[in-house]
Design a protein around this motif. Structure first.
Motif, short mmCIF file in Angstrom:
data_model
loop_
_atom_site.label_atom_id
_atom_site.label_comp_id
_atom_site.label_asym_id
_atom_site.label_seq_id
_atom_site.Cartn_x
_atom_site.Cartn_y
_atom_site.Cartn_z
N UNK A 1 0.83 -1.21 0.00
CA UNK A 1 0.00 0.00 0.00
C UNK A 1 0.87 1.26 0.00
N UNK A 2 0.24 2.39 -0.29
CA UNK A 2 0.93 3.68 -0.18
C UNK A 2 0.82 4.24 1.22
N UNK A 3 -0.18 3.76 1.98
CA UNK A 3 -0.36 4.23 3.35
C UNK A 3 -1.19 3.20 4.12
N UNK A 4 -0.90 3.05 5.42
CA UNK A 4 -1.65 2.13 6.28
C UNK A 4 -2.33 2.93 7.38
N UNK A 5 -3.66 2.74 7.51
CA UNK A 5 -4.42 3.25 8.65
C UNK A 5 -4.62 2.07 9.58
N UNK A 6 -4.07 2.15 10.78
CA UNK A 6 -3.96 0.97 11.64
C UNK A 6 -4.54 1.24 13.03
N UNK A 7 -5.57 0.47 13.41
CA UNK A 7 -6.15 0.59 14.74
C UNK A 7 -5.26 -0.11 15.76
N UNK A 8 -5.02 0.55 16.87
CA UNK A 8 -4.17 -0.01 17.93
C UNK A 8 -4.80 -1.24 18.56
N UNK A 9 -6.14 -1.22 18.77
CA UNK A 9 -6.80 -2.20 19.62
C UNK A 9 -7.50 -3.33 18.85
N UNK A 10 -7.00 -3.72 17.70
CA UNK A 10 -7.61 -4.84 16.99
C UNK A 10 -7.39 -6.13 17.77
#
Length: 232
Positions: free
Chosen positions: A48-57
């Motif tokens: 990907x060009x960017x990752x949006x990542x949730x801390x609490x998965x």
């Protein structure tokens, strides 16, 4: 302009749906998963060009996904923005030290997040952020440092490239030699104004090769302009 590819790792289904809607509206290409292990596989198969990542998965934590993304050759330079309800300074520092580029605390405005993503992309992937410059049949890739006219590659030296970039950013504007020296060479450049003429000539020879129309106009007693219509 190429569509930016985003990997969204978020296990809140309602929030994920909202973010997918907002970013698709901004013409992003989005892959979504709620699973950290799957996120790593997706990122490895199609960077990907960017990752949006949730801390609490659930399962593999967001912080561990971030750590592993930074270790993988395919994704070690991909920007990561962490999404989390944890707003304490210690947690923010931990996320950034793990390799995140930015940190957004829930609840947040989707519009603000879109703006934050755009800011990160402008910093690390300018072409994806809309900084591909075009005018008439000229195209400039500021990241790949390539220029095409009519689809054909044009070989330019560094100074001619900077000159053309300045013209492409201000099409139709007339610049005196002094203004061009100031903008392209800088305030402290110890260069004669006539040097500008030499580089303009080289730029013309390169972009007008093959009998193409000259789109750099000499405006008497004023300077030079990028002008495809010949109205100046």
């Amino acid at each position: 302009m190429a569509r930016a590819k985003m990997l969204l790792v978020e296990d809140d289904a309602a929030l994920a749906e909202l973010l997918v809607w907002h970013f698709q509206r901004e013409d992003f290409e989005i892959r979504h998963t709620a699973d950290g292990e799957e996120a790593l596989l997706i990122a490895q198969e199609n960077t990907p060009d960017l990752v949006l990542l949730d801390w609490m998965i659930e399962g593999l934590s967001g912080i561990e996904v971030c750590r592993r993304l930074r270790r993988m050759p395919e994704t070690q330079n991909v920007p990561i923005i962490m999404l989390t309800a944890r707003g304490e300074e210690e947690d923010r520092v931990r996320g950034l030290e793990t390799g995140a580029d930015d940190y957004v605390t829930k609840p947040f405005s989707p519009r603000e997040l879109v703006a934050r993503v755009g800011a990160v992309l402008r910093r690390v992937r300018p072409a994806l952020a809309g900084e591909q410059l075009t005018y008439a049949d000229l195209e400039m890739d500021t990241v790949g440092h390539k220029v095409r006219r009519g689809g054909q590659l044009v070989a330019l030296g560094p100074t001619e490239f900077r000159l053309l970039k300045h013209f492409l950013e201000h099409p139709g504007w007339v610049f005196s030699r002094e203004r061009l020296l100031d903008s392209v060479w800088g305030h402290d450049a110890d260069i004669e104004p006539r040097t500008v003429d030499v580089h303009i000539r080289r730029l013309r020879q390169a972009i007008n090769a093959g009998g193409r129309p000259d789109i750099i106009r000499t405006v008497r007693s004023a300077g030079y302009a990028l002008d495809a219509d010949g109205k100046l």
